[in-house]
Structure formats: structure tokens, C-alpha cells
Design a protein around this motif. Structure first.
Motif, PDB file in Angstrom:
ATOM      1  N   GLN A 151      91.216  46.194  22.612  1.00  0.00           N
ATOM      2  CA  GLN A 151      91.710  46.880  21.427  1.00  0.00           C
ATOM      3  C   GLN A 151      92.920  47.750  21.750  1.00  0.00           C
ATOM      4  OE1 GLN A 151      88.419  46.734  22.424  1.00  0.00           O
ATOM      5  NE2 GLN A 151      87.935  45.132  20.938  1.00  0.00           N
ATOM      6  N   GLU A 200      96.693  47.164  20.306  1.00  0.00           N
ATOM      7  CA  GLU A 200      97.320  48.275  19.596  1.00  0.00           C
ATOM      8  C   GLU A 200      98.669  48.634  20.221  1.00  0.00           C
ATOM      9  OE1 GLU A 200      97.603  51.339  16.655  1.00  0.00           O
ATOM     10  OE2 GLU A 200      96.548  49.434  16.787  1.00  0.00           O
ATOM     11  N   THR A 238     102.045  48.519  17.947  1.00  0.00           N
ATOM     12  CA  THR A 238     102.880  49.704  17.693  1.00  0.00           C
ATOM     13  C   THR A 238     104.216  49.669  18.427  1.00  0.00           C
ATOM     14  OG1 THR A 238     101.905  50.939  19.531  1.00  0.00           O
ATOM     15  CG2 THR A 238     100.837  51.147  17.354  1.00  0.00           C
TER      16      THR A 238
END
Length: 130
Positions: free
Chosen positions: A51, A55, A59
Motif C-alpha cells: 500500500q 501510494e 502521489t
């Protein structure tokens, strides 16, 4: 003899697919190639989960301009294997681009019929210039 997953891919094919997904921050491909149980050690020693890795790509915290492979070794046994990839990489960061030589060590398993990264680490070997 190379172990092939349900899609007919070898561990070497899958390492190439992963590097391509990293270059593009392709979240769909990364999600498919990375095990939910991933434990990955970053160059700073921090332990990342799947995760957290996804992420970082989502981003832009992890963003590769280039990954130029210098060498790759792949070894495998029945439905398990390891890859070691050395590459010159250019990463995009808030302060500009950073050139670095990286070595990725990955452990792979055939899970749900496909090769997936279950563990690994990356280390920065040395800065390099263009």
C-alpha cells in the motif's frame, strides 16, 4: 527450465514488466505484480508495504524518469525465485532530478497463478552522472 506462471511468463519476463510499470507509475500493473504481503526495504532502511509503495507512485513521491538496466540475474526453483537488477536511474524529486545507481533484490512467488513480488530491497550504490 524456467517456471512459467498462468500467463506463460517467466520470472525474467515479470521483472521486465515490473520495471516498465515502475517507469510509468502504472498502478494497475504494480498492483497485479506486487503481493499484498509485500515487505520491501527502501534505501534508507524503511520497511514499505504494498500500500505504501502504490501510494508513493500515485502521489509522485516515487517517480522515475529513467531506469536503464545494467545487469540482471534471475534464479528460481519451483514457483519461487529471486532477481537482482542493477540500473542507473533518474528519479524526479521536488528539488529536481537525482541520478543514482540502484540495485533491486526481489523475492518472487507464483501466487494466484502469477509471479508476484513478496519481498525485496533496494540500495543506492553510487551517484552517477548522465
Amino acid at each position: 527450465m524456467s517456471t512459467r506462471d498462468g500467463a506463460g511468463r517467466t520470472i525474467d519476463d515479470t521483472e521486465t514488466e515490473l520495471l516498465d510499470a515502475m517507469r510509468e507509475s502504472d498502478l494497475v500493473a504494480l498492483d497485479r505484480l506486487i503481493s499484498d504481503q509485500l515487505t520491501f526495504i527502501g534505501p534508507d532502511g524503511a520497511v514499505l508495504t504494498k500500500q505504501a509503495d502504490l501510494e508513493a507512485h500515485r502521489t509522485g513521491a516515487t517517480s522515475f524518469e529513467t531506469i536503464d538496466v545494467l545487469s540482471r540475474d534471475a534464479t528460481e526453483t519451483d514457483e519461487e525465485g529471486r532477481t537482482k537488477t542493477v540500473a542507473n536511474a533518474v528519479l524526479r524529486a521536488a528539488e529536481g532530478t537525482v541520478s543514482v545507481r540502484l540495485t533491486w533484490h526481489r523475492e518472487w512467488r507464483v501466487l494466484d497463478g502469477r509471479w508476484q513480488v513478496v519481498a525485496g530491497a533496494v540500495e543506492a550504490l553510487a551517484d552517477h552522472s548522465g
